[in-house]
Design an enzyme around this catalytic site. Structure first.
Site, PDB file in Angstrom:
ATOM      1  N   ALA A   1       0.863  -1.174   0.000  1.00 37.29           N
ATOM      2  CA  ALA A   1       0.000   0.000   0.000  1.00 37.29           C
ATOM      3  C   ALA A   1       0.904   1.229   0.000  1.00 37.29           C
ATOM      4  O   ALA A   1       2.052   1.165   0.465  1.00 37.29           O
ATOM      5  CB  ALA A   1      -0.887  -0.021   1.231  1.00 37.29           C
TER       6      ALA A   1
ATOM      7  N   GLY B   1       0.548  -5.012   0.960  1.00 33.80           N
ATOM      8  CA  GLY B   1      -0.617  -5.083   0.079  1.00 33.80           C
ATOM      9  C   GLY B   1      -0.348  -5.837  -1.218  1.00 33.80           C
ATOM     10  O   GLY B   1      -1.284  -6.318  -1.859  1.00 33.80           O
TER      11      GLY B   1
ATOM     12  N   GLU C   1      -0.821  -9.413  -0.346  1.00 33.02           N
ATOM     13  CA  GLU C   1      -2.265  -9.572  -0.085  1.00 33.02           C
ATOM     14  C   GLU C   1      -3.076  -9.600  -1.380  1.00 33.02           C
ATOM     15  O   GLU C   1      -4.022 -10.372  -1.522  1.00 33.02           O
ATOM     16  CB  GLU C   1      -2.740  -8.439   0.830  1.00 33.02           C
ATOM     17  CG  GLU C   1      -2.138  -8.550   2.217  1.00 33.02           C
ATOM     18  CD  GLU C   1      -2.387  -7.307   3.067  1.00 33.02           C
ATOM     19  OE1 GLU C   1      -1.850  -6.227   2.727  1.00 33.02           O
ATOM     20  OE2 GLU C   1      -3.133  -7.402   4.047  1.00 33.02           O
TER      21      GLU C   1
ATOM     22  N   GLU D   1       4.425  -4.989   7.439  1.00 33.20           N
ATOM     23  CA  GLU D   1       3.686  -3.878   8.066  1.00 33.20           C
ATOM     24  C   GLU D   1       4.130  -3.581   9.488  1.00 33.20           C
ATOM     25  O   GLU D   1       4.094  -2.429   9.917  1.00 33.20           O
ATOM     26  CB  GLU D   1       2.169  -4.177   8.059  1.00 33.20           C
ATOM     27  CG  GLU D   1       1.513  -4.082   6.690  1.00 33.20           C
ATOM     28  CD  GLU D   1       1.565  -5.367   5.889  1.00 33.20           C
ATOM     29  OE1 GLU D   1       2.300  -6.308   6.283  1.00 33.20           O
ATOM     30  OE2 GLU D   1       0.863  -5.450   4.868  1.00 33.20           O
TER      31      GLU D   1
HETATM   32  N1  CAA Z   1       4.567   3.116  -0.859  1.00 35.41           N
HETATM   33  C1  CAA Z   1       4.984   4.269  -1.444  1.00 35.41           C
HETATM   34  N2  CAA Z   1       6.115   4.376  -2.125  1.00 35.41           N
HETATM   35  C2  CAA Z   1       6.903   3.283  -2.212  1.00 35.41           C
HETATM   36  C3  CAA Z   1       6.546   2.063  -1.626  1.00 35.41           C
HETATM   37  C4  CAA Z   1       5.311   2.003  -0.929  1.00 35.41           C
HETATM   38  N3  CAA Z   1       4.855   0.864  -0.383  1.00 35.41           N
HETATM   39  N4  CAA Z   1       7.522   1.174  -1.863  1.00 35.41           N
HETATM   40  C5  CAA Z   1       8.464   1.814  -2.591  1.00 35.41           C
HETATM   41  N5  CAA Z   1       8.080   3.097  -2.793  1.00 35.41           N
HETATM   42  C6  CAA Z   1       8.808   4.144  -3.510  1.00 35.41           C
HETATM   43  C7  CAA Z   1       9.996   4.626  -2.704  1.00 35.41           C
HETATM   44  O1  CAA Z   1       9.607   5.585  -1.748  1.00 35.41           O
HETATM   45  C8  CAA Z   1      10.884   5.200  -3.797  1.00 35.41           C
HETATM   46  O2  CAA Z   1      10.371   6.454  -4.150  1.00 35.41           O
HETATM   47  P1  CAA Z   1      11.419   7.695  -4.474  1.00 35.41           P
HETATM   48  O3  CAA Z   1      12.189   7.224  -5.664  1.00 35.41           O
HETATM   49  O4  CAA Z   1      10.498   8.841  -4.751  1.00 35.41           O
HETATM   50  O5  CAA Z   1      12.260   7.839  -3.267  1.00 35.41           O
HETATM   51  C9  CAA Z   1      10.631   4.270  -4.979  1.00 35.41           C
HETATM   52  O6  CAA Z   1       9.395   3.604  -4.691  1.00 35.41           O
HETATM   53  C10 CAA Z   1      11.697   3.196  -5.114  1.00 35.41           C
HETATM   54  O7  CAA Z   1      11.823   2.525  -3.866  1.00 35.41           O
HETATM   55  P2  CAA Z   1      13.221   2.329  -3.103  1.00 35.41           P
HETATM   56  O8  CAA Z   1      14.163   3.451  -3.438  1.00 35.41           O
HETATM   57  O9  CAA Z   1      12.933   2.083  -1.656  1.00 35.41           O
HETATM   58  O10 CAA Z   1      13.744   0.998  -3.814  1.00 35.41           O
HETATM   59  P3  CAA Z   1      14.721  -0.102  -3.202  1.00 35.41           P
HETATM   60  O11 CAA Z   1      15.105  -0.996  -4.334  1.00 35.41           O
HETATM   61  O12 CAA Z   1      15.808   0.509  -2.413  1.00 35.41           O
HETATM   62  O13 CAA Z   1      13.803  -0.949  -2.164  1.00 35.41           O
HETATM   63  C11 CAA Z   1      11.815  -2.072  -1.444  1.00 35.41           C
HETATM   64  C12 CAA Z   1      12.714  -1.680  -2.631  1.00 35.41           C
HETATM   65  C13 CAA Z   1      12.561  -3.079  -0.543  1.00 35.41           C
HETATM   66  C14 CAA Z   1      10.564  -2.720  -2.014  1.00 35.41           C
HETATM   67  C15 CAA Z   1      11.486  -0.805  -0.634  1.00 35.41           C
HETATM   68  O14 CAA Z   1      10.977   0.198  -1.522  1.00 35.41           O
HETATM   69  C16 CAA Z   1      10.463  -1.008   0.437  1.00 35.41           C
HETATM   70  O15 CAA Z   1      10.771  -1.555   1.491  1.00 35.41           O
HETATM   71  N6  CAA Z   1       9.199  -0.579   0.188  1.00 35.41           N
HETATM   72  C17 CAA Z   1       8.148  -0.605   1.168  1.00 35.41           C
HETATM   73  C18 CAA Z   1       7.636  -2.007   1.387  1.00 35.41           C
HETATM   74  C19 CAA Z   1       6.559  -2.033   2.443  1.00 35.41           C
HETATM   75  O16 CAA Z   1       6.797  -1.715   3.598  1.00 35.41           O
HETATM   76  N7  CAA Z   1       5.354  -2.418   2.040  1.00 35.41           N
HETATM   77  C20 CAA Z   1       4.222  -2.505   2.935  1.00 35.41           C
HETATM   78  C21 CAA Z   1       3.429  -1.238   2.907  1.00 35.41           C
HETATM   79  S1  CAA Z   1       2.196  -1.175   4.164  1.00 35.41           S
HETATM   80  C22 CAA Z   1       0.906  -2.076   3.542  1.00 35.41           C
HETATM   81  O17 CAA Z   1       0.967  -2.644   2.464  1.00 35.41           O
HETATM   82  C23 CAA Z   1      -0.287  -2.083   4.420  1.00 35.41           C
HETATM   83  C24 CAA Z   1      -1.397  -2.958   4.009  1.00 35.41           C
HETATM   84  O18 CAA Z   1      -1.371  -4.147   4.158  1.00 35.41           O
HETATM   85  C25 CAA Z   1      -2.598  -2.345   3.500  1.00 35.41           C
END
Ligand code: CAA
Length: 261
Positions: free
Chosen positions: A67, A112, A115, A135
């Protein structure tokens, strides 16, 4: 055909491919994308050309990285409830669709993303795919059905470990625990998913729809109620042209031509 801002919807033969396309945010699901997904799945359901759907992510890095954290960060409880409901709505549409949906997971499927893939009928993964429910790292829990669908897929203990540790697992581990059905080299993922979708699309569409409905209900119903449902759906198929065509074709030793009628 509707046009979408964050998705691509393409139909080739009997197969619709829905591609989540927000590459700059690793295809993270914001509210608008969730709404578009609901609309695109409904479009596929009502599209008479379509017999099976593939759901995938744009680019070679992510299926869906979760998400959208930038959208959630300032949400209060009421907004978060609405956001979770938009995610749930996608899962509900997937549950109730009359056509099967294969998730082709081409990279990160986190939060998400896992999911969403779990709400599809089954998952094919690229060897570069990564799954997890991180999360708890953000101080929250899964909000799009992860605490409910993950244990149903991989068992309560494995789901609990994944959700409480936030660990990310690779495609081979996901295969080992039964989260995904198949792992293929990244370059072959869409072709493999398509091959499977086409095989399903060559069968009787109403039989596929009813089998899918009975299967989906099997995790909710008692054995007796599930067998009742199966019996009714089995009987109903004898009121279709496809059943007559399928059985006559077998007896005449020719391929069946199903029309979904
Ligand atoms: N939401 C918003 N933006 C996201 C994102 C997310 N879930 N995941 C990645 N992005 C964005 C980053 O902020 C980044 O944006 P900028 O270039 O503007 O800085 C871009 O995508 C590229 O990401 P990274 O630079 O972080 O890429 P990376 O290769 O270094 O890492 C990754 C990749 C390990 C997937 C890392 O991006 C990450 O950990 N992402 C978040 C994963 C996460 O925590 N997901 C769960 C979200 S909560 C949820 O989903 C709740 C639910 O159940 C409803």
């Amino acid at each position: 055909m509707a046009s979408y801002e964050n998705l691509r919807y393409e139909v080739d033969g009997f197969i619709a491919t829905i591609t989540i396309a927000r590459e700059k945010a690793l295809n993270a699901l914001n509210r608008h994308t969730l709404n578009e997904l609901t609309w695109a799945l409904r479009e596929a359901d009502g599209d008479a050309r379509v017999r099976a759907v593939i759901l995938t992510g744009a680019g070679d890095k992510a299926f869906v990285a979760g998400a959208d954290i930038s959208e959630m960060v300032e949400q209060g409880a009421t907004e978060a409830r609405g956001f979770a409901q938009a995610g749930r709505a996608v899962g509900d549409v997937l549950e109730n669709l009359s056509k099967p949906v294969i998730a082709a997971v081409n990279g990160f499927a986190l939060g998400g993303g896992t999911e969403l893939a779990l709400a599809c009928d089954f998952i094919y993964a690229s060897d570069r795919a990564k799954f997890g429910q991180p999360e708890v790292n953000l101080g929250v829990i899964p909000g799009f059905g992860g605490t409910q669908r993950l244990p149903r897929r991989v068992g309560l203990a494995r789901a609990t470990e994944l959700i409480l540790t936030g660990d990310i697992i690779g495609a081979d581990e996901a295969l080992r625990i039964g989260l995904v059905n198949k792992v293929v080299p990244a370059a072959e993922l869409l072709a493999e998913a398509k091959k499977c979708a086409e095989k399903i699309a060559s069968k009787g569409p109403l039989a596929v729809a009813y089998a899918r409905r009975a299967l989906r209900k099997s995790v909710e119903l008692t054995l007796s109620a599930g067998n009742d449902l199966e019996g009714e759906l089995f009987a109903l198929l004898f009121a279709t042209q496809d059943q007559k065509e399928g059985m006559k074709a077998f007896l005449a030793k020719r391929p069946a031509k199903f029309e979904g009628k």
